[in-house]
Design a protein around this motif. Structure first.
Motif: not given
Ligand SMILES: Cc1ncc(COP(=O)(O)O)c(C=O)c1O
Length: 411
Positions: A93-97, A122-126, A173-175, A198-203, A221-226
């Motif tokens: 569904q998304n990276m977090t789940s 890191d993002h809380e998802a990781n 870092s996404n922040c 590795l969390d590559a969501v922001h990379y 990773c998460s497709a909605y970021k690319f």
């Molecule tokens: C670096 C990073 N990791 C993880 C996530 C979580 O991704 P998702 O929304 O697909 O769960 C995000 C979302 O902003 C993110 O920026």
């Protein structure tokens, strides 16, 4: 290639970039929270619903087409990540789940006293999924974030040891845009035989990835970021997922890539992910899909770096602004620029920018630990401006000018 990115032909492919609100164009600097989507992705989703909407593994045409759509997406993502084959690509569904599902599986094989390393950046998802392992007697340690926006690699080296079974870190870092030294960390994990996630969501929206040369065990990773729809993607090294006791129904696929996938997937969105990879490849040149993607990423990185460093320099001149994190002399950095402003909250700055249709985010962006450690949580976090491949020099100039008008303004 870089000229192609500047030419406007790419912008025309994004319907939302043509939108006006209050007679003004939209300026999307909210890419780190999700990018805009090109027409080809929209059409792929719509085409799936118009022609092939079905469940998987049936004898009939629409079901077979659905199987093809999913296989095409796995192959496309394997090319994007430089993976060994399509069976390394799982869908969620998304990276977090997906990460929570991995953590649940790991909780069944790790022993009390084992250690897992996470980071303050890191993002809380990781972080959150791995912190749940403390309920099973597993020691979860966090690597320190320094005030310059870099992880403390001495702290990393001092916290990893023979009990460390897994290291979970972001590639960037996404922040605040820091790119982490994941090569050094791979060396450390190899030394102690620990897995590396590795969390590559922001990379992934900004740089090409080669999971085999990274030598990572898992990458998310998460497709909605690319430029795609809301779908999470997990790469797992061949053979690894098969060994994990994931949550799985008796009726579900028991092997990778299926063994971490639950229920019916979002087939239409998956069609969109395949198209998003196709869109990225269309910006590059070369023979194979992988070659075109690598060439496209080179242009994307150059274009985005140019604009982001201009944005950074422009903002830095504004009195009362404090830039957060690394500047653009860093060897590698994502085009994500964060700052605070004396006398104005990040929310007030974003509200002001929104009057010009400049879409910008304020807060911690779920990288709450990083913002907390940097001492910015009580002050509303930071204002974050993210450059994506469709942004222009004019948009950067407009944004810097708009922030400038806030100096000394009463709002
Ligand atoms: C670096 C990073 N990791 C993880 C996530 C979580 O991704 P998702 O929304 O697909 O769960 C995000 C979302 O902003 C993110 O920026």
């Amino acid at each position: 290639m870089a000229t192609l990115l500047h030419s406007g032909s790419i912008r025309k492919q994004f319907p939302s970039l043509q939108r006006k609100h209050n007679n003004l164009p939209m300026v999307f600097l909210d890419g780190p929270a999700g990018t805009q989507v090109p027409q080809s992705v929209i059409e792929a989703i719509s085409h799936y619903y118009s022609t092939s909407n079905a469940n998987t593994h049936g004898a009939f045409i629409t079901s077979r087409e659905t199987d093809d759509v999913i296989q095409h997406m796995r192959q496309s993502m394997a090319a994007l990540l430089g993976a060994e084959n399509e069976d390394t690509i799982s869908i969620g569904q998304n990276m977090t789940s997906l990460n929570f599902a991995l953590a649940r599986a790991m909780s069944r094989i790790l022993q009390p006293g084992d250690e897992v390393l996470i980071t303050q950046l890191d993002h809380e998802a990781n972080r959150g999924p791995w912190l749940t392992l403390t309920h099973f007697g597993i020691n979860v340690k966090e690597v320190i974030l320094k005030s310059d926006g870099l992880l403390d690699y001495d702290d990393f080296a001092s916290k990893i040891n023979a009990k460390t079974k897994l290291v979970c870190m972001g590639m960037s870092s996404n922040c605040i845009g820091t790119v982490n030294n994941f090569k050094l960390v791979r060396k450390l994990t190899n030394q102690y035989n620990a897995w590396l996630l590795l969390d590559a969501v922001h990379y992934a929206p900004h740089f090409s990835i080669d999971v085999q040369s990274l030598g990572c065990d898992f990458l998310l990773c998460s497709a909605y970021k690319f430029y795609g729809p809301h779908v999470g993607i997990l790469y797992s090294r061949p053979g690894l997922l098969d060994r994990l006791p994931t949550d799985r129904l008796r009726t579900a696929g028991q092997k990778a890539p299926y063994s971490i996938e639950t229920g019916t997937l979002n087939h239409a969105a998956i069609a969109g992910v395949g198209a998003a990879v196709g869109f990225l490849a269309s910006l590059g040149s070369g023979g194979s899909l992988r070659e075109r993607l690598i060439s496209a990423y080179q242009s994307i990185s150059e274009h985005e770096y140019h604009l982001a460093s201009k944005l950074y320099q422009g903002l830095k001149q504004i009195p009362g602004l404090t830039m957060i994190g690394q500047d653009f002399s860093a060897p590698s950095r994502t085009p994500t620029v964060s700052f605070t402003m004396k006398g104005k909250t990040p929310w007030q700055i974003c509200e002001h920018l929104a009057k010009k249709n400049i879409c910008a985010w304020d807060g911690h962006f779920y990288a709450i630990r990083a913002i907390e450690v940097l001492g910015l949580l009580e002050r509303g976090g930071v204002t974050r401006l993210g450059i994506s491949l469709y942004n222009t020099e004019e948009e950067v100039n407009l944004t810097v000018a708009s922030v400038n008008t806030l100096v000394g303004a009463d709002i």
